[in-house]
Design a protein around this motif. Structure first.
Motif, short mmCIF file in Angstrom:
data_model
loop_
_atom_site.label_atom_id
_atom_site.label_comp_id
_atom_site.label_asym_id
_atom_site.label_seq_id
_atom_site.Cartn_x
_atom_site.Cartn_y
_atom_site.Cartn_z
N THR A 35 29.40 13.01 9.60
CA THR A 35 28.63 12.48 10.72
C THR A 35 28.84 10.97 10.82
O THR A 35 28.67 10.26 9.83
N PRO A 36 29.18 10.47 12.01
CA PRO A 36 29.28 9.02 12.19
C PRO A 36 27.91 8.37 11.93
O PRO A 36 26.87 8.97 12.23
N THR A 37 27.92 7.18 11.38
CA THR A 37 26.67 6.52 11.03
C THR A 37 26.61 5.10 11.56
O THR A 37 27.63 4.49 11.89
N HIS A 38 25.39 4.60 11.63
CA HIS A 38 25.15 3.20 11.98
C HIS A 38 24.09 2.67 11.02
O HIS A 38 23.01 3.26 10.90
N HIS A 39 24.41 1.59 10.33
CA HIS A 39 23.42 0.95 9.45
C HIS A 39 22.52 0.07 10.31
O HIS A 39 22.95 -0.96 10.84
N PHE A 40 21.28 0.52 10.47
CA PHE A 40 20.34 -0.21 11.32
C PHE A 40 19.83 -1.45 10.62
O PHE A 40 19.25 -1.38 9.54
N VAL A 41 20.09 -2.59 11.25
CA VAL A 41 19.57 -3.86 10.78
C VAL A 41 18.67 -4.45 11.85
O VAL A 41 17.60 -4.98 11.56
N ASP A 42 19.11 -4.35 13.09
CA ASP A 42 18.32 -4.84 14.21
C ASP A 42 18.70 -4.09 15.48
O ASP A 42 19.70 -3.39 15.53
N GLU A 43 17.87 -4.25 16.49
CA GLU A 43 18.08 -3.53 17.76
C GLU A 43 19.39 -3.90 18.43
O GLU A 43 20.09 -3.04 18.97
N ALA A 44 19.74 -5.17 18.37
CA ALA A 44 20.99 -5.63 19.01
C ALA A 44 22.20 -4.92 18.42
O ALA A 44 23.11 -4.50 19.15
N GLY A 45 22.22 -4.76 17.12
CA GLY A 45 23.34 -4.07 16.47
C GLY A 45 23.43 -2.62 16.88
O GLY A 45 24.53 -2.07 17.06
N LEU A 46 22.28 -1.98 17.03
CA LEU A 46 22.28 -0.58 17.47
C LEU A 46 22.82 -0.48 18.89
O LEU A 46 23.65 0.38 19.18
N TRP A 47 22.37 -1.36 19.77
CA TRP A 47 22.89 -1.34 21.15
C TRP A 47 24.40 -1.55 21.16
O TRP A 47 25.12 -0.89 21.91
N ASP A 48 24.89 -2.45 20.33
CA ASP A 48 26.35 -2.68 20.24
C ASP A 48 27.08 -1.41 19.82
O ASP A 48 28.11 -1.07 20.39
N THR A 49 26.56 -0.74 18.81
CA THR A 49 27.19 0.49 18.33
C THR A 49 27.17 1.57 19.41
O THR A 49 28.18 2.24 19.64
N LEU A 50 26.05 1.73 20.08
CA LEU A 50 25.97 2.73 21.15
C LEU A 50 26.96 2.44 22.27
O LEU A 50 27.58 3.35 22.81
N GLU A 51 27.13 1.16 22.58
CA GLU A 51 28.11 0.79 23.60
C GLU A 51 29.53 1.07 23.11
O GLU A 51 30.35 1.62 23.84
N GLU A 52 29.82 0.75 21.84
CA GLU A 52 31.16 0.96 21.28
C GLU A 52 31.57 2.43 21.29
O GLU A 52 32.73 2.74 21.53
N ILE A 53 30.62 3.32 21.04
CA ILE A 53 30.97 4.75 20.99
C ILE A 53 30.87 5.42 22.36
O ILE A 53 31.14 6.61 22.49
#
Length: 61
Positions: A35-53
């Motif tokens: 399963t692809p993962t994202h290490h949550f540190v802050d909201e901005a990083g999550l938005w970046d990952t969602l945009e990247e994928i």
């Protein structure tokens, strides 16, 4: 390979589910299942990952 409970509930293969967590231990388990993962540190990083994928794209008509 075992599938994750989340992917079964969502009726998606593990590689099509993004697992987000702030615990590296939990992320390692999800990665081991494919399963692809994202290490949550802050909201901005999550938005970046969602945009990247491509999760923020609107499906074309």
């Amino acid at each position: 390979m075992k599938s994750s409970c989340l992917s079964r509930v969502m009726r998606q293969p593990p590689e099509q589910v993004l697992f987000t967590d702030d615990s590296l231990t939990n992320l390692a388990g999800a990665t081991a299942l494919g399963t692809p993962t994202h290490h949550f540190v802050d909201e901005a990083g999550l938005w970046d990952t969602l945009e990247e994928i491509g999760a923020l794209r609107t499906p074309s008509s």
